[in-house]
Scaffold this motif. Sequence first.
Motif, PDB file in Angstrom:
ATOM      1  N   TYR A 167       1.583  -9.561   4.181  1.00 23.11           N
ATOM      2  CA  TYR A 167       0.554  -8.827   4.665  1.00 23.11           C
ATOM      3  C   TYR A 167      -0.118  -9.282   5.594  1.00 23.11           C
ATOM      4  N   ASN A 168      -0.406 -10.795   5.951  1.00 20.59           N
ATOM      5  CA  ASN A 168      -1.242 -11.651   6.768  1.00 20.59           C
ATOM      6  C   ASN A 168      -0.630 -12.151   7.914  1.00 20.59           C
ATOM      7  N   PHE A 169       0.834 -12.256   7.865  1.00 18.44           N
ATOM      8  CA  PHE A 169       1.534 -12.965   8.804  1.00 18.44           C
ATOM      9  C   PHE A 169       2.626 -12.080   9.276  1.00 18.44           C
ATOM     10  N   PRO A 170       2.984 -11.909  10.807  1.00 17.60           N
ATOM     11  CA  PRO A 170       4.230 -11.543  10.981  1.00 17.60           C
ATOM     12  C   PRO A 170       5.336 -12.010  10.632  1.00 17.60           C
ATOM     13  N   VAL A 171       6.495 -11.535  10.114  1.00 22.55           N
ATOM     14  CA  VAL A 171       7.664 -12.222   9.548  1.00 22.55           C
ATOM     15  C   VAL A 171       8.975 -11.930  10.556  1.00 22.55           C
ATOM     16  N   GLY A 172       9.424 -12.766  10.802  1.00 22.40           N
ATOM     17  CA  GLY A 172      10.600 -12.521  11.883  1.00 22.40           C
ATOM     18  C   GLY A 172      11.749 -12.081  10.889  1.00 22.40           C
ATOM     19  N   THR A 173      12.177 -12.934   9.883  1.00 16.38           N
ATOM     20  CA  THR A 173      13.256 -12.277   9.172  1.00 16.38           C
ATOM     21  C   THR A 173      13.037 -12.610   7.759  1.00 16.38           C
ATOM     22  N   LEU A 174      12.976 -11.605   6.880  1.00 10.89           N
ATOM     23  CA  LEU A 174      12.937 -11.577   5.605  1.00 10.89           C
ATOM     24  C   LEU A 174      14.067 -11.929   4.812  1.00 10.89           C
ATOM     25  N   ILE A 175      14.401 -12.842   4.255  1.00 11.07           N
ATOM     26  CA  ILE A 175      15.544 -13.192   3.413  1.00 11.07           C
ATOM     27  C   ILE A 175      15.298 -12.807   1.889  1.00 11.07           C
ATOM     28  N   THR A 176      16.084 -12.279   1.154  1.00 14.05           N
ATOM     29  CA  THR A 176      16.212 -12.051  -0.296  1.00 14.05           C
ATOM     30  C   THR A 176      17.578 -11.743  -0.712  1.00 14.05           C
ATOM     31  N   PRO A 177      17.467 -12.005  -2.169  1.00 14.49           N
ATOM     32  CA  PRO A 177      18.594 -11.807  -2.955  1.00 14.49           C
ATOM     33  C   PRO A 177      19.084 -10.236  -2.834  1.00 14.49           C
ATOM     34  N   ASP A 178      20.218 -10.085  -3.213  1.00 12.17           N
ATOM     35  CA  ASP A 178      20.864  -8.606  -2.994  1.00 12.17           C
ATOM     36  C   ASP A 178      20.810  -7.941  -4.564  1.00 12.17           C
ATOM     37  N   TYR A 179      19.623  -7.969  -5.044  1.00 11.17           N
ATOM     38  CA  TYR A 179      19.396  -6.960  -6.438  1.00 11.17           C
ATOM     39  C   TYR A 179      18.136  -6.425  -6.364  1.00 11.17           C
ATOM     40  N   GLU A 180      17.907  -5.615  -7.184  1.00  8.08           N
ATOM     41  CA  GLU A 180      16.627  -4.958  -7.401  1.00  8.08           C
ATOM     42  C   GLU A 180      16.431  -5.107  -8.783  1.00  8.08           C
ATOM     43  N   THR A 181      14.893  -4.995  -9.109  1.00 12.16           N
ATOM     44  CA  THR A 181      14.428  -5.028 -10.465  1.00 12.16           C
ATOM     45  C   THR A 181      13.356  -4.149 -10.929  1.00 12.16           C
ATOM     46  N   ASP A 182      13.102  -4.073 -12.095  1.00  9.65           N
ATOM     47  CA  ASP A 182      12.092  -3.079 -12.645  1.00  9.65           C
ATOM     48  C   ASP A 182      10.765  -3.711 -13.179  1.00  9.65           C
ATOM     49  N   SER A 183       9.923  -3.934 -12.074  1.00  8.69           N
ATOM     50  CA  SER A 183       8.537  -4.493 -12.662  1.00  8.69           C
ATOM     51  C   SER A 183       7.464  -4.223 -11.587  1.00  8.69           C
ATOM     52  N   SER A 184       6.437  -4.336 -11.957  1.00  4.12           N
ATOM     53  CA  SER A 184       5.433  -3.779 -11.071  1.00  4.12           C
ATOM     54  C   SER A 184       4.868  -4.550  -9.949  1.00  4.12           C
ATOM     55  N   ILE A 185       5.368  -5.905  -9.921  1.00  7.07           N
ATOM     56  CA  ILE A 185       5.022  -6.668  -8.855  1.00  7.07           C
ATOM     57  C   ILE A 185       6.383  -6.526  -7.808  1.00  7.07           C
ATOM     58  N   TYR A 186       7.690  -6.164  -8.401  1.00  5.98           N
ATOM     59  CA  TYR A 186       8.549  -5.864  -7.422  1.00  5.98           C
ATOM     60  C   TYR A 186       7.997  -4.591  -6.824  1.00  5.98           C
ATOM     61  N   ASP A 187       7.779  -3.604  -7.432  1.00  5.18           N
ATOM     62  CA  ASP A 187       6.961  -2.294  -6.491  1.00  5.18           C
ATOM     63  C   ASP A 187       6.109  -2.589  -5.619  1.00  5.18           C
ATOM     64  N   SER A 188       4.964  -3.599  -5.980  1.00  6.13           N
ATOM     65  CA  SER A 188       4.093  -3.985  -4.769  1.00  6.13           C
ATOM     66  C   SER A 188       4.804  -4.579  -3.736  1.00  6.13           C
ATOM     67  N   TYR A 189       5.832  -5.352  -4.161  1.00  9.45           N
ATOM     68  CA  TYR A 189       6.641  -6.117  -2.817  1.00  9.45           C
ATOM     69  C   TYR A 189       7.195  -5.073  -2.106  1.00  9.45           C
ATOM     70  N   LYS A 190       7.830  -3.990  -2.588  1.00 10.54           N
ATOM     71  CA  LYS A 190       8.547  -2.947  -1.858  1.00 10.54           C
ATOM     72  C   LYS A 190       7.519  -2.230  -1.053  1.00 10.54           C
ATOM     73  N   GLU A 191       6.512  -2.102  -1.604  1.00 12.27           N
ATOM     74  CA  GLU A 191       5.414  -1.379  -0.815  1.00 12.27           C
ATOM     75  C   GLU A 191       4.845  -2.126   0.387  1.00 12.27           C
ATOM     76  N   ALA A 192       4.850  -3.340   0.427  1.00 14.97           N
ATOM     77  CA  ALA A 192       4.443  -4.261   1.305  1.00 14.97           C
ATOM     78  C   ALA A 192       5.723  -4.038   2.460  1.00 14.97           C
ATOM     79  N   VAL A 193       6.864  -4.246   2.034  1.00 16.85           N
ATOM     80  CA  VAL A 193       8.085  -4.218   3.015  1.00 16.85           C
ATOM     81  C   VAL A 193       8.116  -2.877   3.829  1.00 16.85           C
ATOM     82  N   GLU A 194       8.001  -1.978   2.999  1.00 20.67           N
ATOM     83  CA  GLU A 194       8.201  -0.655   3.470  1.00 20.67           C
ATOM     84  C   GLU A 194       6.879  -0.520   4.521  1.00 20.67           C
TER      85      GLU A 194
END
Length: 308
Positions: free
Chosen positions: A47-74
């Motif tokens: 939320y605080n810094f522009p990011v040129g490239t966001l690198i993550t593993p290729d899977y999804e998970t079921d957790s509230s913190i992952y939902d918060s992360y997805k909201e930030a990315v979107e």
Amino acid sequence: MLIDGGPRESSSFVVSYLKQQGIQKLDYMLISHFDEDHLAGAIGALYNFPVGTLITPDYETDSSIYDSYKEAVEEKGYEPVNPSLKDTFSLGSGSFRIISPVSYGHEDENQDSVGIILEKGSDCFFIGGDIGLEGEKEILEAGVDIQADVMLMNHHGSHVSREFFQAVNPSWAVISCGEGNSYGHPRQDTVELIQEFQVPLFRTDRQGAITAVSQGQGITFDQEPCNDYTPGDRTQEKEDTLEETRTAFSNSTREDCDYILNIHTKKIHRPDCSSVKSMDEDNMAFYKGDEDSLLSQGYTLCGKCMKQ
């Protein structure tokens, strides 16, 4: 480049620290995997810094913190990059290459951690997230070059194999773990291995933030290694919680059970499943009966040995 961000309570520290360093944007943010203690602190940086490239593993998970992360990315409109083995990215006058995972789909999501070798000139840093013995074995079998001068020990100083440690062959080891953490990090066999090879050791639980600087021809640190090879202590509270969970679900023996449960990942396995061979015995429970009651309590079927 920011690699992981620590747990939720570290988020404000990560943001303020980056600002103190004069950081205005991040060329890369790498989230090794989606466990709370790696992902949560990175969300504030998203939320605080522009990011040129966001690198993550290729899977999804079921957790509230992952939902918060997805909201930030979107909200920020980022398209995460899921790297493949041996992919290489430039970073200023240096670069980093992907050394894990060899493939995705592990029952233990820690083994899907994105790991890298960061290189500048003749200097190399190994950073492997939470990969464990299974991921280490796959990297070695794939013949990946993982030699590095500095090794950030896998999974906060948890399991590491002798073969893997020798393949990295570090001149310095760093353990990032919380002071008095309930998991008993670092493990006794890990610190004993580091001591056996007489590798100087830095620890965040003993020394706080540790800064290493590379100009491409030698690495310097802002402090001397502590060389404290004392293992962590798993708290009695954590032991009691694991024992209570194991007791609640163990109604059989290994020889007579229908299923073997991983009480850490909440997966249901058949006794002959290949994932059971690499499972920590502390996380095992032996269950006899129908899996429906387990599914109703939040357990899920192993994708290797069982089908939904």
